[in-house]
Design an enzyme around this catalytic site. Structure first.
Site, PDB file in Angstrom:
ATOM      1  N   SER A  19      41.283  40.254  45.129  1.00 56.97           N
ATOM      2  CA  SER A  19      40.584  38.636  45.118  1.00 56.97           C
ATOM      3  C   SER A  19      41.661  38.106  46.149  1.00 56.97           C
ATOM      4  O   SER A  19      42.813  38.454  46.312  1.00 56.97           O
ATOM      5  CB  SER A  19      40.737  38.347  43.608  1.00 56.97           C
ATOM      6  OG  SER A  19      40.538  36.961  43.884  1.00 56.97           O
ATOM      7  N   TYR A  37      44.317  36.929  35.601  1.00 56.89           N
ATOM      8  CA  TYR A  37      43.405  37.423  36.424  1.00 56.89           C
ATOM      9  C   TYR A  37      44.120  37.589  37.735  1.00 56.89           C
ATOM     10  O   TYR A  37      44.187  38.586  38.536  1.00 56.89           O
ATOM     11  CB  TYR A  37      42.260  36.299  36.552  1.00 56.89           C
ATOM     12  CG  TYR A  37      41.406  36.843  37.669  1.00 56.89           C
ATOM     13  CD1 TYR A  37      40.124  37.737  37.527  1.00 56.89           C
ATOM     14  CD2 TYR A  37      41.456  36.520  38.957  1.00 56.89           C
ATOM     15  CE1 TYR A  37      39.267  38.026  38.485  1.00 56.89           C
ATOM     16  CE2 TYR A  37      40.436  36.700  39.943  1.00 56.89           C
ATOM     17  CZ  TYR A  37      39.281  37.567  39.848  1.00 56.89           C
ATOM     18  OH  TYR A  37      38.722  37.799  40.577  1.00 56.89           O
TER      19      TYR A  37
END
Length: 254
Positions: A139, A152
């Site tokens: 990401s 995350y």
């Protein structure tokens, strides 16, 4: 990674980026197997998209990964691409330990242990193929943190370094390691993200990804233009400004 002629397994592809990528890769002349936990969604995908195979898998469950790997390889012995797509993203408040610990543990289990276990289940088979690819999914937040999603961010940073390390270990084998680095994309990953003006439209993102795979078959990282702001802040020397801009602009960062 070649854009066509592959047999590709994408666990975590019953919706969002995974499903959109599966459909575009199928249209490019690949055999695609979609994996997911919900059998109703798998049945719908199989009915609406003939030619796409489906396999039930829960990437948070080691036994499910083992069983699914056996099923996939029995039906598709020419499998040569694994895309470790499955992931979760949840807000956490680390000022209140009772509120975040279970979420943090679930995030690490799905986002980090899941890909590790998937790769472990397929890597021996992939090395026996003449041309194979492991595509990990990190990401932009692996490189610039969103304040409301600490676990995350950390899990995706770990995926980045795992990808770098596996690429070194698998050098000299038939297996390439490619890291897909999405920005915020309009999916249901977080509440409100599907309609967020900050997030990139899903079709636009996946179309750019497939174009990059096609034009850069030897790429180590797949980066759409929108993610480079996050990816290269430290290299450009404006990291602090990037962090501030991300957390001021993203509605999920307020």
């Amino acid at each position: 990674m070649n854009i066509s002629g592959n047999t590709i397994f994408i666990p975590g592809a019953t919706s969002g980026i995974g499903l959109a990528l599966a459909l575009q890769l199928r249209a490019k002349g690949n055999t695609v197997i979609v994996g997911g936990r919900r059998t109703d969604l798998l049945d719908t995908i199989a009915a609406e998209h003939p030619g796409i195979d489906t396999v039930e898998i829960d990437t948070a469950d080691p036994a499910s990964i083992t069983a699914a790997a056996k099923e996939v390889l029995a039906r598709h012995p020419d499998l040569n691409v694994l895309v470790t797509m499955a992931g979760i993203m949840r807000a956490e408040d680390w000022r209140r330990p009772e509120s975040f610990l279970a979420t943090a543990e679930a995030t690490v289990t799905t986002n980090l242990l899941g890909p590790i276990r998937l790769i472990a289940a397929f890597v021996e088979h992939l090395q026996a193929q003449p041309d194979a690819t492991i595509m990990t999914v990190s990401s932009g937040l692996a490189f610039t943190p969103l304040k409301v999603t600490p676990s995350y961010n950390a899990s995706k940073a770990a995926i980045h370094m795992l990808s770098e390390s596996l690429r070194l270990q698998l050098a000299g084998t038939s297996v390439k390691v490619v890291e897909l680095e999405p920005p915020a994309v309009r999916t249901a990953l977080m509440p409100g993200q599907e309609t967020s003006e900050f997030a990139m439209p899903l079709d636009e993102f996946v179309t750019e990804v497939v174009a990059l795979i096609e034009s850069q078959p030897d790429a180590k990282e797949i980066q759409v233009e929108r993610v480079k702001f996050l990816r290269y802040g430290e290299a450009r020397g404006d990291y602090d400004q990037v962090v501030a801009t991300l957390n001021a602009a993203d509605p999920h960062g307020k």
